[in-house]
Motif scaffolding. Structure first.
Motif, PDB file in Angstrom:
ATOM      1  N   ARG A   5      -8.826 -12.758   0.454  1.00  0.00           N
ATOM      2  CA  ARG A   5      -7.871 -11.511   0.121  1.00  0.00           C
ATOM      3  C   ARG A   5      -8.751 -10.545  -0.259  1.00  0.00           C
ATOM      4  NH1 ARG A   5      -5.481  -7.833  -3.803  1.00  0.00           N
ATOM      5  NH2 ARG A   5      -7.228  -7.653  -4.704  1.00  0.00           N
ATOM      6  N   PRO A   6      -8.811  -9.450   0.759  1.00  0.00           N
ATOM      7  CA  PRO A   6      -9.762  -8.469   0.169  1.00  0.00           C
ATOM      8  C   PRO A   6      -9.178  -7.467  -1.073  1.00  0.00           C
ATOM      9  CG  PRO A   6      -9.286  -8.249   2.677  1.00  0.00           C
ATOM     10  CD  PRO A   6      -8.209  -9.174   1.876  1.00  0.00           C
ATOM     11  N   SER A   7      -9.870  -6.399  -1.310  1.00  0.00           N
ATOM     12  CA  SER A   7      -9.216  -5.619  -2.350  1.00  0.00           C
ATOM     13  C   SER A   7      -8.011  -4.698  -1.512  1.00  0.00           C
ATOM     14  CB  SER A   7     -10.213  -4.594  -2.794  1.00  0.00           C
ATOM     15  OG  SER A   7     -11.475  -5.279  -3.120  1.00  0.00           O
ATOM     16  N   SER A   8      -7.131  -4.200  -2.218  1.00  0.00           N
ATOM     17  CA  SER A   8      -5.944  -3.666  -1.767  1.00  0.00           C
ATOM     18  C   SER A   8      -6.105  -2.890  -0.406  1.00  0.00           C
ATOM     19  CB  SER A   8      -4.886  -3.068  -2.923  1.00  0.00           C
ATOM     20  OG  SER A   8      -4.448  -4.019  -3.441  1.00  0.00           O
ATOM     21  N   HIS A   9      -6.877  -1.739  -0.410  1.00  0.00           N
ATOM     22  CA  HIS A   9      -7.003  -0.559   0.472  1.00  0.00           C
ATOM     23  C   HIS A   9      -8.159  -0.836   1.372  1.00  0.00           C
ATOM     24  CE1 HIS A   9      -3.233   0.854  -1.171  1.00  0.00           C
ATOM     25  NE2 HIS A   9      -3.545   0.857  -2.322  1.00  0.00           N
ATOM     26  N   ARG A  10      -8.784  -1.862   1.272  1.00  0.00           N
ATOM     27  CA  ARG A  10      -9.999  -2.024   2.171  1.00  0.00           C
ATOM     28  C   ARG A  10      -9.574  -2.429   3.646  1.00  0.00           C
ATOM     29  NH1 ARG A  10     -15.615  -3.713   1.208  1.00  0.00           N
ATOM     30  NH2 ARG A  10     -16.713  -2.518   3.227  1.00  0.00           N
ATOM     31  N   MET A  11      -8.511  -2.866   4.072  1.00  0.00           N
ATOM     32  CA  MET A  11      -7.944  -3.075   5.435  1.00  0.00           C
ATOM     33  C   MET A  11      -6.842  -2.413   5.691  1.00  0.00           C
ATOM     34  SD  MET A  11      -9.782  -5.860   7.049  1.00  0.00           S
ATOM     35  CE  MET A  11     -11.366  -5.164   6.480  1.00  0.00           C
ATOM     36  N   PRO A  12      -6.761  -2.022   7.127  1.00  0.00           N
ATOM     37  CA  PRO A  12      -5.647  -1.052   7.422  1.00  0.00           C
ATOM     38  C   PRO A  12      -4.142  -1.823   7.071  1.00  0.00           C
ATOM     39  CG  PRO A  12      -6.530  -2.064   9.390  1.00  0.00           C
ATOM     40  CD  PRO A  12      -7.516  -2.655   8.308  1.00  0.00           C
ATOM     41  N   SER A  13      -3.233  -1.061   6.803  1.00  0.00           N
ATOM     42  CA  SER A  13      -1.949  -1.677   6.365  1.00  0.00           C
ATOM     43  C   SER A  13      -0.899  -0.673   7.235  1.00  0.00           C
ATOM     44  CB  SER A  13      -1.811  -1.475   4.873  1.00  0.00           C
ATOM     45  OG  SER A  13      -1.756  -0.068   4.353  1.00  0.00           O
ATOM     46  N   TYR A  14      -1.320   0.456   7.781  1.00  0.00           N
ATOM     47  CA  TYR A  14      -0.010   1.352   8.169  1.00  0.00           C
ATOM     48  C   TYR A  14       0.667   0.374   9.510  1.00  0.00           C
ATOM     49  CZ  TYR A  14       2.437   5.049   9.725  1.00  0.00           C
ATOM     50  OH  TYR A  14       3.503   5.881  10.161  1.00  0.00           O
ATOM     51  N   GLY A  15       1.959   0.524   9.504  1.00  0.00           N
ATOM     52  CA  GLY A  15       2.352  -0.018  10.489  1.00  0.00           C
ATOM     53  C   GLY A  15       3.126  -1.285  10.307  1.00  0.00           C
ATOM     54  N   VAL A  16       2.833  -2.049   9.260  1.00  0.00           N
ATOM     55  CA  VAL A  16       3.080  -3.267   8.821  1.00  0.00           C
ATOM     56  C   VAL A  16       4.690  -3.353   8.018  1.00  0.00           C
ATOM     57  CG1 VAL A  16       2.560  -5.037   7.080  1.00  0.00           C
ATOM     58  CG2 VAL A  16       0.839  -4.313   8.481  1.00  0.00           C
ATOM     59  N   VAL A  17       5.403  -4.129   8.519  1.00  0.00           N
ATOM     60  CA  VAL A  17       6.437  -4.218   7.510  1.00  0.00           C
ATOM     61  C   VAL A  17       6.419  -5.142   6.408  1.00  0.00           C
ATOM     62  CG1 VAL A  17       8.046  -4.240   9.578  1.00  0.00           C
ATOM     63  CG2 VAL A  17       7.655  -6.243   8.698  1.00  0.00           C
ATOM     64  N   ASN A  18       7.014  -4.793   5.239  1.00  0.00           N
ATOM     65  CA  ASN A  18       6.659  -5.410   4.148  1.00  0.00           C
ATOM     66  C   ASN A  18       7.986  -5.659   3.089  1.00  0.00           C
ATOM     67  OD1 ASN A  18       5.005  -6.559   2.122  1.00  0.00           O
ATOM     68  ND2 ASN A  18       3.531  -4.814   1.964  1.00  0.00           N
ATOM     69  N   SER A  19       7.593  -6.222   1.895  1.00  0.00           N
ATOM     70  CA  SER A  19       8.627  -6.621   1.256  1.00  0.00           C
ATOM     71  C   SER A  19       8.445  -5.667  -0.140  1.00  0.00           C
ATOM     72  CB  SER A  19       8.545  -8.173   0.573  1.00  0.00           C
ATOM     73  OG  SER A  19       9.725  -8.527  -0.185  1.00  0.00           O
ATOM     74  N   LEU A  20       9.047  -5.249  -0.872  1.00  0.00           N
ATOM     75  CA  LEU A  20       8.818  -4.251  -2.091  1.00  0.00           C
ATOM     76  C   LEU A  20       8.167  -3.176  -1.537  1.00  0.00           C
ATOM     77  CD1 LEU A  20       7.894  -6.663  -4.754  1.00  0.00           C
ATOM     78  CD2 LEU A  20       9.952  -6.189  -3.817  1.00  0.00           C
ATOM     79  N   ASP A  21       8.165  -2.509  -0.266  1.00  0.00           N
ATOM     80  CA  ASP A  21       7.535  -1.617   0.258  1.00  0.00           C
ATOM     81  C   ASP A  21       7.725  -0.398  -0.425  1.00  0.00           C
ATOM     82  OD1 ASP A  21       5.829  -0.497   2.129  1.00  0.00           O
ATOM     83  OD2 ASP A  21       7.412  -0.013   3.510  1.00  0.00           O
ATOM     84  N   GLY A  22       6.471   0.331  -0.741  1.00  0.00           N
ATOM     85  CA  GLY A  22       6.359   1.520  -1.638  1.00  0.00           C
ATOM     86  C   GLY A  22       5.960   1.073  -3.108  1.00  0.00           C
ATOM     87  N   GLN A  23       5.941  -0.078  -3.307  1.00  0.00           N
ATOM     88  CA  GLN A  23       5.329  -0.527  -4.753  1.00  0.00           C
ATOM     89  C   GLN A  23       4.048  -0.581  -4.737  1.00  0.00           C
ATOM     90  OE1 GLN A  23       3.580  -2.211  -7.366  1.00  0.00           O
ATOM     91  NE2 GLN A  23       3.865  -3.910  -6.010  1.00  0.00           N
ATOM     92  N   GLU A  24       3.405   0.572  -5.311  1.00  0.00           N
ATOM     93  CA  GLU A  24       1.887   0.458  -5.193  1.00  0.00           C
ATOM     94  C   GLU A  24       1.071   0.033  -6.243  1.00  0.00           C
ATOM     95  OE1 GLU A  24       0.938   4.247  -3.342  1.00  0.00           O
ATOM     96  OE2 GLU A  24       1.980   3.789  -1.400  1.00  0.00           O
ATOM     97  N   SER A  25       1.728  -0.273  -7.458  1.00  0.00           N
ATOM     98  CA  SER A  25       0.948  -0.444  -8.707  1.00  0.00           C
ATOM     99  C   SER A  25       0.018  -1.652  -8.301  1.00  0.00           C
ATOM    100  CB  SER A  25       1.675  -0.660  -9.819  1.00  0.00           C
ATOM    101  OG  SER A  25       2.254   0.477 -10.061  1.00  0.00           O
ATOM    102  N   VAL A  26       0.534  -2.709  -8.049  1.00  0.00           N
ATOM    103  CA  VAL A  26      -0.028  -3.781  -7.432  1.00  0.00           C
ATOM    104  C   VAL A  26       0.293  -4.041  -6.087  1.00  0.00           C
ATOM    105  CG1 VAL A  26      -0.513  -6.516  -7.641  1.00  0.00           C
ATOM    106  CG2 VAL A  26      -0.206  -5.228  -9.783  1.00  0.00           C
ATOM    107  N   ALA A  27      -0.596  -3.656  -5.186  1.00  0.00           N
ATOM    108  CA  ALA A  27      -0.337  -3.631  -3.626  1.00  0.00           C
ATOM    109  C   ALA A  27      -0.675  -4.753  -3.015  1.00  0.00           C
ATOM    110  CB  ALA A  27      -0.838  -2.215  -3.298  1.00  0.00           C
ATOM    111  N   THR A  28      -0.096  -4.969  -1.793  1.00  0.00           N
ATOM    112  CA  THR A  28      -0.400  -5.901  -0.971  1.00  0.00           C
ATOM    113  C   THR A  28      -1.725  -5.655  -0.350  1.00  0.00           C
ATOM    114  OG1 THR A  28       2.027  -6.140  -0.542  1.00  0.00           O
ATOM    115  CG2 THR A  28       0.295  -7.299   1.030  1.00  0.00           C
ATOM    116  N   ALA A  29      -2.431  -6.819  -0.246  1.00  0.00           N
ATOM    117  CA  ALA A  29      -3.871  -6.866   0.518  1.00  0.00           C
ATOM    118  C   ALA A  29      -3.593  -7.553   2.001  1.00  0.00           C
ATOM    119  CB  ALA A  29      -4.903  -7.278  -0.495  1.00  0.00           C
TER     120      ALA A  29
END
Lengths: 564, 564
Positions: free
Chosen positions: B250-274
């Motif tokens: 698990r890298p840190s949250s914004h180290r790897m590209p996330s754009y174009g991914v579908v997600n759960s709780l999308d837009g919740q950015e306080s503890v973001a998906t990595a």
């Protein structure tokens, strides 16, 4: 029934007491004769008032921060005399434009003496900022001092420890001596609050110094500080820098340490506050950024991205060494035509860059209003609960920066919005992501137009549609806020001053929007005469070093193109 | 009245159709005879089932990704044969543990043929991942394919463009061939949804593969993929990696590209998906990270931090070159004692590191539950509005991962919470900031204990209090979630397998908490026999390269200490 007026009395008394204590912090022999109200331009008063010695004038008028640091490091100038010079000049500035909040010259001189003793004893400096006086916006906690941030309710709140930035600056050898004024709530492009009153523009006291880092802008313009630190969530470093004719740099949001700072809308992280420097010189901005990053602030501030200073980026290694750059230029955002001196500053910069062998291509603003709208929605998501939680003394919320405004009239944009739910903010975050993608893709796509094989190296645009405006007339922050919306670093470079002979009012018979007509109507060359004008230099997220390196290229081009 | 059952029929029919289409995507001659249900451990079936040739077995059993890449680059193995081998093995794996969602072997083989032709024609590879098959969790959009993510309502949603990560992987020369299963809503440490059903553990099909990247974990354990990409908001890469005996990062949250991914709780950015890799080898993890970062993903994904791969960090330049490291070790978080094999894996690692000349000091968990509580509050802030917006077909929300659970019983933690306001989330953000500061200060403070002059170089802790548990028994994610709370990179390293002869159940007559007693009660060495056990290696935010470099040190120490 009595409680309301008691309460009012209470907050007003607290303010009176605070102001008395502020006044008492000014050494009596540093008071200058009052400058007549009719003297609007006070930029030369520190030089003419007779309080500063020739040597003190010389010290405070050094623009290149590295020269100051070198003279301090070699003990050619002692930290005590440098601190004395800037403290005196800051106090003079305060008497002219009301730019200070906390004044702690005694502590500063004590520290300066310690630094001098250290240098004498060890033959070396304590750190890269040894002996350099640095001013701070009224947000950075300093142990033992109040951080009022313009709220009556915060009078008497003494900090128990230093903000991380304060710790690092002290560690690097800096001397802290004053903190500077802000608007109530911080969310204004001007500077006025109930506790400390209004900060005015040293080039014309009938005009605003800008905000929210307005105290810094005015103080640095008057050379009461050579380097100060402000904050920027919608333009709060850049507006006062532009209005006061100094350099101001908004880094990306989490590049600089923020821990231990008091703030407005604290906890709102979708479009977060950025902390950065204002200075008389680009060297001040760059030295600040480099020396803070060299202290590895991420070891102390959990929100700071561990991205060390990159000398390669600063030297523009990936931008052909800065030899032949291609700039985008955005003349306007499409709904409001900037005033003539703003367009002239852009034109001057364009010509200077072209003369220096760089190229400049057009950048059209697209969907500008969407970026602005999303950002405002984040800020207003609490339905004013944050403001209200800071107004517990009965102190009223300020509804206008206009000194003649009826305090009971609430303008539309200040009427509290319906609070948003967490889920609604999630949807806005998604909207912002799409807008950031839109901007990034447009930026990258310019690679096919630049002729350099790279996308544009930086973007040039107005910092605002006008130079410093009369108090209360600072409307929206279209040109600064958009870069907060996408979190792009942005640098203000002073370029020129308003010249009524050149910057004549154009005749226009059609307008792009109602705002365009209103702002056109505000222009009268005589009102803005001699007021500074800057440009804004922008680059992609977290490319701070690149923007500073390109800033040097722009500065050099402007310098060699001679006075415009 | 009829509408409800119509609707039900509708989503159930949609699922039936989707499954039929999935089945049709499997080449008929790749079907294997059904393995008896009673055969719980199927890890060797791909080798014994007879479908794969010797050469295909050899190809799929290479652990070092760089060896594979080299053989591909020299055309010793063609992309077509490598793709064929992994596709076959993935299909076998799927028949054993139900790990796939989208299967597109035809497209993959077409692409592999193009890559082979390119290499033949140009004599060079298309990119650093030339010909490497990579599996993706069912979140990364691929043009022309559905991204169902386990929701019936998302069947039939065909992507119009590739996710940024997909673009970059293709640009780097990778071959995409399958996507892998997830739990409905993603917010589970197991893998089951109404569309694709349940993914089970290849070491014991009565146990879970973990989740939410459970399809990846199971597929890679069976060597149906050598490298896959998952996502992690509370442990979703690390839990399946630990449960299935593979590396997961698990890298840190914004180290790897996330754009174009579908997600759960999308837009919740306080503890973001990595987003990060799972692989049979650490080389796979490192090669993935390096090759994605070398593509400068921040030029395409607005949320990716522009922080290039640092070879200096990976070579541990600021950590004494990795010669004499000091590790913190956290045996437990204070309320739940991990099962014996978990503690043994930690002990094995500690001894191996000490034998290799490193030191290990105790790290006590403090305020662990606060970190967990704040993080959960962010996720639940929408009062389930996000889940509900994805269940528009009448498909029920799953309330348990237990196959025998009564679907009408809603466990406490799944009862929707009162939605939070934006202002409440701001307050939680402030709470989280204080917790992150607390962790950072503790980390830095270890500098006085390590004897290296540095803070601990990394922290070792359990990935979970247990190895893979029976379906429905995966309780909280205490040990993974805390690193999401502070956004620290964390690597799972497989260490051992449960051995009932060594890992006997201890007699305990007192317990640290109710959960402690429950989890102690779950332990029976025979249930967990031969199931993999890993450890977790953690470092400060955005120090990905350092953690991978230290991972090599740990791996080497474990290897030279021999089988435990």
């Amino acid at each position: 029934m009595a409680s309301v007026s008691d309460k009012q009395l209470h907050w007003e008394e607290q303010i009176a007491d605070k102001r008395k204590r502020q006044q008492a912090a000014i050494p009596k022999d540093w008071l200058i004769p009052q400058v007549p109200e009719g003297q609007t331009n006070v930029i030369d008063v520190p030089r003419t008032c007779g309080l500063l010695t020739e040597r003190e004038l010389k010290i405070t008028e050094v623009s290149n921060v590295n020269v100051l640091l070198q003279k301090l490091a070699t003990a050619e100038w002692s930290a005590v005399e440098v601190t004395t010079a800037f403290s005196k000049r800051a106090i003079v500035a305060h008497q002219l434009v009301n730019c200070l909040t906390e004044i702690f010259v005694d502590k500063a001189l004590e520290r300066a003496a310690e630094l001098d003793a250290y240098l004498k004893e060890h033959g070396k400096v304590t750190g890269p900022l040894h002996g350099l006086p640095i001013s701070l916006k009224d947000q950075f906690k300093i142990k033992g001092l109040e951080t009022t941030m313009g709220y009556a309710a915060w009078i008497g709140k003494y900090a128990e420890e230093d903000a991380v930035l304060v710790q690092l600056l002290l560690q690097a050898g800096a001397v802290l001596y004053v903190r500077t004024n802000v608007p109530q709530t911080l969310m204004w492009g001007e500077t006025y609050n109930n506790v400390f009153g209004r900060t005015v523009n040293p080039y014309n006291r009938r005009l605003t110094a800008g905000g929210s880092s307005g105290g810094e802008g005015a103080l640095i313009a008057l050379r009461g500080s050579v380097l100060g630190v402000g904050s920027d969530i919608g333009g709060s470093i850049r507006i006062p820098a532009h209005f006061c004719g100094v350099y101001g740099f908004r880094p990306s949001s989490h590049r600089m340490p923020s821990y231990g700072v008091v703030n407005s809308l604290d906890g709102q992280e979708s479009v977060a506050t950025a902390f950065g420097p204002l200075s008389n010189s680009l060297s001040g901005v760059t030295t600040y950024m480099r020396s803070v990053l060299e202290q590895e602030p991420w070891r102390h501030c959990p929100d700071t991205i561990p991205k060390p200073w990159s000398q390669d980026d600063y030297q523009l290694k990936a931008h052909g060494g800065g030899k032949k750059l291609c700039f985008g230029i955005m003349w306007d955002e499409g709904t409001i035509k900037p005033h003539p001196p703003i367009l002239r500053a852009l034109e001057t910069t364009k010509k200077a860059l072209e003369a220096a062998g760089h190229s400049v291509i057009e950048w059209k603003s697209l969907r500008h209003s969407e970026y602005i709208a999303v950002t405002r929605s984040f800020w207003l998501a609490d339905g004013s609960e944050d403001y209200n939680s800071c107004l517990t003394t009965g102190e009223p919320l300020i509804h206008s920066m206009d000194p003649n405004a009826d305090p009971n009239v609430i303008p539309d944009f200040r009427v509290p919005r319906q609070p948003l739910s967490a889920y609604q903010v999630w949807q806005l975050n998604k909207e912002r992501r799409e807008l950031r993608k839109h901007m990034l893709d447009r930026w990258q796509a310019t690679a096919s137009l630049t002729g350099t094989g790279r996308p544009i190296d930086a973007l040039i645009c107005p910092p605002a549609p006008y130079a410093a405006v009369p108090h209360g007339q600072k409307k929206s922050s279209l040109y600064t806020l958009i870069w907060n919306a996408v979190d792009y670093p942005a640098l203000i470079i002073p370029v020129t001053k308003v010249d009524p002979k050149i910057d004549v009012k154009p005749v226009r018979d059609s307008f792009w929007s109602t705002d365009d007509e209103v702002i056109h109507g505000m222009y009268d060359p005589e009102i803005y005469k001699d007021v500074p004008v800057g440009i804004q230099l922008v680059g992609p997220t977290l490319q701070e070093e690149v923007i500073l390196g390109i800033g040097e290229v722009v500065d050099a081009a402007l310098l060699s193109s001679g006075p415009d």
